[in-house]
Design an enzyme around this catalytic site. Structure first.
Site, mmCIF file in Angstrom:
data_model
loop_
_atom_site.group_PDB
_atom_site.id
_atom_site.type_symbol
_atom_site.label_atom_id
_atom_site.label_comp_id
_atom_site.label_asym_id
_atom_site.label_seq_id
_atom_site.Cartn_x
_atom_site.Cartn_y
_atom_site.Cartn_z
ATOM 1 N N GLY A 1 7.694 5.702 0.822
ATOM 2 C CA GLY A 1 6.518 5.140 0.182
ATOM 3 C C GLY A 1 5.355 6.105 0.309
ATOM 4 C CB CYS A 2 2.352 6.668 -1.769
ATOM 5 S SG CYS A 2 1.863 4.954 -2.081
ATOM 6 C CE1 TYR A 3 -2.347 3.291 0.566
ATOM 7 C CE2 TYR A 3 -0.715 1.703 -0.180
ATOM 8 C CZ TYR A 3 -1.989 2.230 -0.252
ATOM 9 O OH TYR A 3 -2.905 1.685 -1.124
#
Length: 310
Positions: free
Chosen positions: A116-118
């Site tokens: 995921g990006c976060y």
């Protein structure tokens, strides 16, 4: 013979980005299902099985279905960009810079879960400190982050850009995930090697692409009460020789008046910063990346290249 790549969900935000990147390549054959046939389950199965690598750019449930269509057909390798398989033990975690040997694990895997990006930003900051023994496993980690609105997909993009949208959002910045149950937390905890569930507070800003992730820590609560220089040295050593992740020199960081969330928009790199003051015994670790670059499509293409031996 060129390897065949099928992007299942190529008309979504991440899928479109990957499709655009691969369109410039002459060493691959990208096979695409006609848009009118996207919901034809049997035809999708045929395309999935015809591919050397299938990149799934789908919601969680749809990704599960796509994987089920490949049961008993192990010649197709899969990169899943959804949340579905990121903590599954049978799937290699697609963060190449995670730890020693991770590139090789991705390269050899049939099943790869794109991060995921976060979590990409948070894990990039936390994992080296855990591996070096500086950050206790039970430390109460808090992660604060702001992302460009493209991270919310087509629906949020429309809500932020179309003033005639019935659910138009006029806010320049907003918090969400308020009950602290964001779906990225299990991934962050597992791959960050944290025993204690971290607090994660995400937000969205009125800019399309970019991301800042912050992990503030008390130096006195870390093993040996390290200096800022020691924390920085651990990150620098961990990412030595990496061409995508850059640890900004401590002296350079100290001169910065601000960090711009959009600095790396449209790029695949990630910058890590160490801010703080020895006097107060506090450090703020910061990751800067593009939510659609290293945070999504860029990572997927990086993983695909590793799987193809490139």
């Amino acid at each position: 013979m060129k390897p065949k790549i099928f992007i299942d969900g190529e008309h979504g935000t991440t899928g479109l980005q990957i499709r655009t990147r691969l369109a410039e390549r002459d060493d691959l054959e990208v096979i695409s299902i006609p848009e009118a046939e996207r919901r034809n389950k049997d035809l999708r199965a045929d395309y999935l099985r015809a591919a050397d690598i299938a990149i799934l750019c789908l919601p969680d449930d749809a990704s599960k279905e796509a994987v089920s269509l490949l049961e008993g057909h192990n010649s197709t390798r899969i990169i899943d960009t959804s949340t579905t398989h990121r903590v599954h033990p049978d799937w290699a975690y697609g963060f190449a810079e995670l730890a020693k040997g991770q590139r090789e694990r991705i390269a050899e895997a049939r099943l790869v879960a794109n991060p995921g990006c976060y979590p990409t930003g948070a894990i990039a900051l936390v994992r080296p400190l855990r591996d070096a023994g500086l950050l206790p496993a039970d430390y109460p980690v808090s992660v604060n982050a702001v992302s460009g609105y493209t991270g919310g997909g087509k629906q949020l993009i429309a809500q932020m850009e179309d003033r005639n949208h019935p659910d138009y959002l006029a806010a320049n910045n907003f918090l969400y995930g308020l009950p602290l149950k964001h779906k990225h937390v299990p991934e962050l905890q597992l791959h960050g090697r944290l025993d204690r569930r971290p607090i994660f507070s995400p937000s969205v800003g009125r800019f399309p692409q970019g991301m800042i992730v912050q992990v503030p820590l008390f130096l006195s609560e870390l093993e040996g009460s390290p200096s800022l220089a020691k924390v920085h040295a651990v990150l620098t050593e961990h990412y030595a020789g990496q061409d995508i992740v850059e640890v900004v020199p401590l002296e350079e960081s100290a001169k910065l008046p601000r960090v711009d969330a959009e600095e790396l928009a449209g790029k695949d790199g990630m910058k890590l910063f160490v801010f703080g003051t020895e006097d107060h015994g506090q450090v703020n670790l910061v990751a800067l990346l593009d939510n659609l670059g290293k945070g999504a499509s860029g990572a997927a293409v990086q993983n695909m290249n590793l799987m193809l031996g490139k």
